[in-house]
Scaffold this active site. Structure first.
Site, PDB file in Angstrom:
ATOM      1  N   LYS A  77       0.811  -1.209   0.000  1.00  0.00           N
ATOM      2  CA  LYS A  77       0.000   0.000   0.000  1.00  0.00           C
ATOM      3  C   LYS A  77       0.852   1.270   0.000  1.00  0.00           C
ATOM      4  O   LYS A  77       0.668   2.154  -0.837  1.00  0.00           O
ATOM      5  CB  LYS A  77      -0.882  -0.070   1.243  1.00  0.00           C
ATOM      6  CG  LYS A  77      -1.717   1.113   1.500  1.00  0.00           C
ATOM      7  CD  LYS A  77      -2.341   0.939   2.877  1.00  0.00           C
ATOM      8  CE  LYS A  77      -1.265   1.034   3.940  1.00  0.00           C
ATOM      9  NZ  LYS A  77      -1.815   1.259   5.283  1.00  0.00           N
ATOM     10  N   THR A  78       1.811   1.312   0.923  1.00  0.00           N
ATOM     11  CA  THR A  78       2.657   2.497   1.011  1.00  0.00           C
ATOM     12  C   THR A  78       3.474   2.663  -0.269  1.00  0.00           C
ATOM     13  O   THR A  78       3.712   3.772  -0.738  1.00  0.00           O
ATOM     14  CB  THR A  78       3.604   2.391   2.219  1.00  0.00           C
ATOM     15  OG1 THR A  78       2.836   2.045   3.361  1.00  0.00           O
ATOM     16  CG2 THR A  78       4.306   3.709   2.481  1.00  0.00           C
ATOM     17  N   ASP A 121      -4.448   7.937   3.692  1.00  0.00           N
ATOM     18  CA  ASP A 121      -4.033   6.580   4.042  1.00  0.00           C
ATOM     19  C   ASP A 121      -4.946   6.061   5.158  1.00  0.00           C
ATOM     20  O   ASP A 121      -5.514   6.854   5.904  1.00  0.00           O
ATOM     21  CB  ASP A 121      -2.575   6.645   4.538  1.00  0.00           C
ATOM     22  CG  ASP A 121      -1.964   5.269   4.641  1.00  0.00           C
ATOM     23  OD1 ASP A 121      -2.538   4.311   4.085  1.00  0.00           O
ATOM     24  OD2 ASP A 121      -0.902   5.145   5.285  1.00  0.00           O
ATOM     25  N   GLN A 142      -9.277  -4.106   8.183  1.00  0.00           N
ATOM     26  CA  GLN A 142      -8.353  -3.678   9.235  1.00  0.00           C
ATOM     27  C   GLN A 142      -8.879  -2.477  10.007  1.00  0.00           C
ATOM     28  O   GLN A 142      -8.123  -1.748  10.643  1.00  0.00           O
ATOM     29  CB  GLN A 142      -6.984  -3.345   8.641  1.00  0.00           C
ATOM     30  CG  GLN A 142      -6.268  -4.568   8.111  1.00  0.00           C
ATOM     31  CD  GLN A 142      -4.843  -4.255   7.696  1.00  0.00           C
ATOM     32  OE1 GLN A 142      -3.992  -3.952   8.519  1.00  0.00           O
ATOM     33  NE2 GLN A 142      -4.590  -4.297   6.401  1.00  0.00           N
ATOM     34  N   ARG A 164       0.411  -9.663  10.713  1.00  0.00           N
ATOM     35  CA  ARG A 164       1.698  -9.029  11.026  1.00  0.00           C
ATOM     36  C   ARG A 164       2.857  -9.995  10.769  1.00  0.00           C
ATOM     37  O   ARG A 164       4.000  -9.585  10.618  1.00  0.00           O
ATOM     38  CB  ARG A 164       1.783  -8.597  12.496  1.00  0.00           C
ATOM     39  CG  ARG A 164       0.836  -7.506  12.964  1.00  0.00           C
ATOM     40  CD  ARG A 164       0.764  -6.347  12.043  1.00  0.00           C
ATOM     41  NE  ARG A 164      -0.354  -6.512  11.108  1.00  0.00           N
ATOM     42  CZ  ARG A 164      -0.474  -5.829   9.992  1.00  0.00           C
ATOM     43  NH1 ARG A 164       0.421  -4.952   9.646  1.00  0.00           N
ATOM     44  NH2 ARG A 164      -1.514  -6.027   9.191  1.00  0.00           N
TER      45      ARG A 164
END
Length: 743
Positions: A32-33, A222, A253, A610
DNA sequence: CGACTGGCCGAGTTA
DNA sequence: CGGCCAGTCG
């Protein structure tokens, strides 16, 4: 920079979408980033967009910093000059600082943290003659917070609730009103106000809104699933002119419902911007397929979501391990052994992370890690900025920055001890209100007021001292001034006099705070963001919006990491332990409504995703928590994952280190106690029906089905059992009437 | 005024 | 079990 080569197909489409609304549904670990930063780079390099016209918004400073770093890696810092990459609060802070006067504030307004909000609320209750026992300040805070998340002002609150007939709402609305007036009088805002006041500014000043609409022709948000109504409105206003709005998020999320995040913002984005493009990122670059399968399996139990299915080109990797411990000590030892095992095989301590639902759970793990000499770091526990001495020095700086800041003044009035107390302060405060002046001013002229005669000389010399330090404000750099204030205030002297270990560590913290100021200075100097200012006001605002998560960590620190699942969002670790997977803890016993359980499930999804290589899920049959040991039922999430518990495997083979008598004794000590209690209780009663059942038994109830006895209270006919039923949840029943049978 | 103590209550996630 | 608050005593 070859976008086609460095991005997958969906990522490429997202990064190269330029005009019009865009919704990117980015699964966990889907890059995503990467997409956002490449999109920024694409806009600037390939589309001729000026960085000055770009606004990128995140929720945490850490995310903002990372995004800025990665963008400047792609483009070079000099090509980013003028871009805004900020958190919601920092962006609003910058806008408000500039136009504060338009909404009745001074540009050096201060941001109150939760503790200060509580102080103000209590003050309001006192002034309104409402007993705290009658109306809990925390409850009031909840009402106000919720109202603000939904953009309901105190005026609207009064209108929207039946405040004529409902006494509670009438009181709350009065407190709400006085609270807002007090904030304004103190030139202060709470976190929520920063967004609300910006919206107010925009709505009341079309010229300002127009300026920022023109400035921010391209907007990116974001973690869009975490936005509340106010943040949604802020973005909507800014984007309404050009509609070049790109939001990125993952409905799966969304874990901040409790602070007003509204999952509908992302689920209904397409309705709001009907010509928007939607791109799903489902390819995962973080985890093994086994981990992703688990994530997919758990999240599909939620109904309120957009369909997504994570996949990877990496292999299946190691299986997920579920471990059922005897008690919390056994659980900790299992983790210790797994870590020792891994380190022996060449892994680093920093490869391991332990995640938990509630902070209280870190205790046992910390003890075990300490006992075995494993270095670790806890994120979020006792926060640096929450420490007493840090708050004290910050309050000094706040008073020096803004003498009207009564809340800060109140805090430092007796730091170091100078014989001024609550009574003097309250008297001075009332005088200040009466005479429409500020408390510091009253202090200065304390001699003129008979009610202050007892402490008048102390008060005026304190006020003079403050004035004195204030004179030096603009003569030196921030860090220098911070140091000057720390010494000049007398805090150091007092601590040195104490001569204890604790005082020693407080002094160290104050020194650490000087480095924080130092760090801030160099950050401001290097920043590509043209509007950062090197002054006390902006330093204080920076502090107010900082958390421990933002503190730069020594990169070489090889330590195990402990944190809550909430804190772990956006991070990744080779090996993850999720502990205390038990009903009542995870999902939390407070999650009662289906939508609350869904949020817990999303939290579980976040925890699972994670992990990069290996995931451990642990739970315990017994757990000492909040001072009592209880039998625990495995989390429903474990059932949904269809994982079989790892049996008490031959751990002696894995590690001999912890099979020591002392540890074992520790582990059993508490267990024996707890079972002993139950036994004693059974013996007391003498009734057959009570003796037949004990905590931990599997039982059957006619109406509720099968379950496990979790707790027993009382004796004889009055025995109450708490049973966790497999399908109907927790129930309290009178044993004598429950007609239970063993399975 | 402030340090100390005992009792009571609460016990979740956070920018 | 621990933090916080109110009440008491110096």
């Amino acid at each position: 920079m070859d976008l086609k080569k460095e991005l997958n197909k969906e990522q490429y489409l997202a990064a190269t979408h330029v005009e019009g609304p865009l919704l990117i549904l980015a699964g966990a670990g889907s890059g995503k980033t990467r997409v956002i930063t490449y999109r920024i780079a694409h806009l600037i390099r390939n589309c001729g967009v000026s960085p000055y016209n770009i606004l990128a918004i995140t929720f945490t400073n850490k995310a903002a910093r990372e995004m800025a770093e990665r963008a400047s890696f792609l483009l070079g810092e000099e090509n980013l000059y003028g871009i805004w990459i900020n958190t919601f609060h920092a962006a609003c802070g910058k806008i408000l600082r500039r136009y504060a006067d338009r909404i009745g504030f001074n540009s050096n307004f201060i941001i109150y943290d939760e503790t200060e909000v509580q102080v103000v609320l209590k003050e309001c209750l006192r002034r309104l003659n409402i007993d705290e026992k009658y109306l809990d300040p925390k409850a009031v805070r909840k009402y106000i917070s919720k109202a603000k998340d939904e953009m309901i002002s105190w005026k609207d609150f009064t209108k929207s609730h039946d405040t004529y007939n409902n006494h509670l709402f009438r009181m709350v609305s009065e407190v709400y009103k006085m609270y807002q007036e007090t904030l304004l009088a103190n030139n202060a805002m709470d976190f929520d106000d920063m967004i609300l006041m910006t919206i107010k500014l925009f709505k009341e000043n079309p010229d300002v809104l127009d300026y920022y609409q023109e400035k921010f022709k391209f907007i990116m948000v974001d973690e869009y699933q975490d936005t509340n109504m106010a943040q949604y409105e802020f973005v909507r206003l800014l984007a309404s002119k050009y509609k070049n709005l790109c939001v990125v998020g993952d409905d799966d999320q969304s874990i901040y419902g409790f602070r007003g995040a509204d999952i509908r913002n992302i689920l209904e984005f397409e309705n709001e911007y009907h010509d928007c493009k939607v791109i799903k990122l489902e390819q995962n670059y973080r985890s093994t397929q086994n981990i992703l399968d688990a994530a997919n399996r758990i999240i599909k139990n939620n109904t309120e979501r957009r369909h997504k299915r994570l996949w990877t080109e990496q292999g299946h990797g190691e299986p997920i391990t579920r471990y059922e411990a005897e008690d919390q000590n056994d659980e900790a030892l299992y983790i210790v052994s797994a870590i020792q095992d891994g380190v022996r095989k060449g892994m680093k301590y920093s490869d391991f992370t332990i995640l938990y639902r509630i902070n209280a759970l870190s205790q046992t793990i910390e003890k075990a890690l300490t006992r075995f000499g494993i270095p670790y770091r806890v994120y979020g526990g006792l926060k640096f900025f929450d420490r007493k001495e840090i708050k004290d020095i910050v309050c000094y700086l706040r008073v020096l920055d803004n003498p009207l800041d009564d809340v800060a003044l109140r805090r430092i009035i007796n730091v170091p001890k100078r014989g001024i107390g609550e009574v003097s302060y309250n008297n001075a405060y009332d005088i200040a209100l009466r005479e429409d002046t500020n408390v510091l001013n009253v202090f200065l002229n304390a001699g003129n007021y008979p009610e202050l005669s007892r402490t008048a000389s102390k008060l005026s010399s304190f006020a003079l001292k403050i004035m004195d330090i204030m004179m030096k404000k603009d003569t030196m750099a921030i860090s220098e001034y911070v140091k000057y204030v720390i010494y000049e205030s007398g805090m150091i002297e007092e601590l040195k006099r104490e001569n204890t270990d604790e005082a020693e560590s407080r002094i160290e913290n104050l020194m650490e705070f000087i480095s924080v100021a130092n760090e801030y200075e160099s950050e401001v100097l290097e920043s590509p963001d043209a509007e950062n200012l090197n002054n006390l006001t902006s330093f204080l605002q920076n502090i107010a919006l900082s958390t421990d998560m933002d503190k730069q960590e020594e990169v070489d620190a090889d330590t195990v990491t402990l944190m809550t699942i909430h804190n772990s969002k956006g991070l990744e670790f080779p090996v993850v332990f999720v502990i205390a997977m038990e009903e009542g803890t995870f999902p939390s016993m407070r999650a009662e409504m289906p939508e609350e359980v869904e949020e817990e499930r999303r939290l579980c999804y976040v925890a699972i995703t994670r992990a990069k290589k290996k995931l451990y899920l642990t739970h315990s049959r017994l757990r000492l928590l909040y001072g009592r040991t209880n039998y625990r039922v495995p989390s429903r999430f474990l059932r949904e994952l269809e994982l079989k518990a790892e049996k008490e495997e031959d751990r002696s083979e894995k590690s001999t280190t912890f099979r020591t008598g002392a540890v074992r004794k520790g582990a059993f000590g508490r267990v024996v106690n707890s079972v002993g209690d139950v036994k004693a209780l059974n013996q007391q009663t003498g009734k057959v029906d009570t003796k037949d059942f004990k905590v931990g038994d599997r039982v059957k109830h006619k109406k509720f089905g099968n379950g496990t006895i979790v707790k027993m209270e009382g004796s004889g006919d009055k025995t109450v059992v708490e049973i966790q039923f497999d399908s109907t949840g927790m129930k309290r029943l009178m044993l004598a009437y429950a007609k239970l049978s063993h399975i």
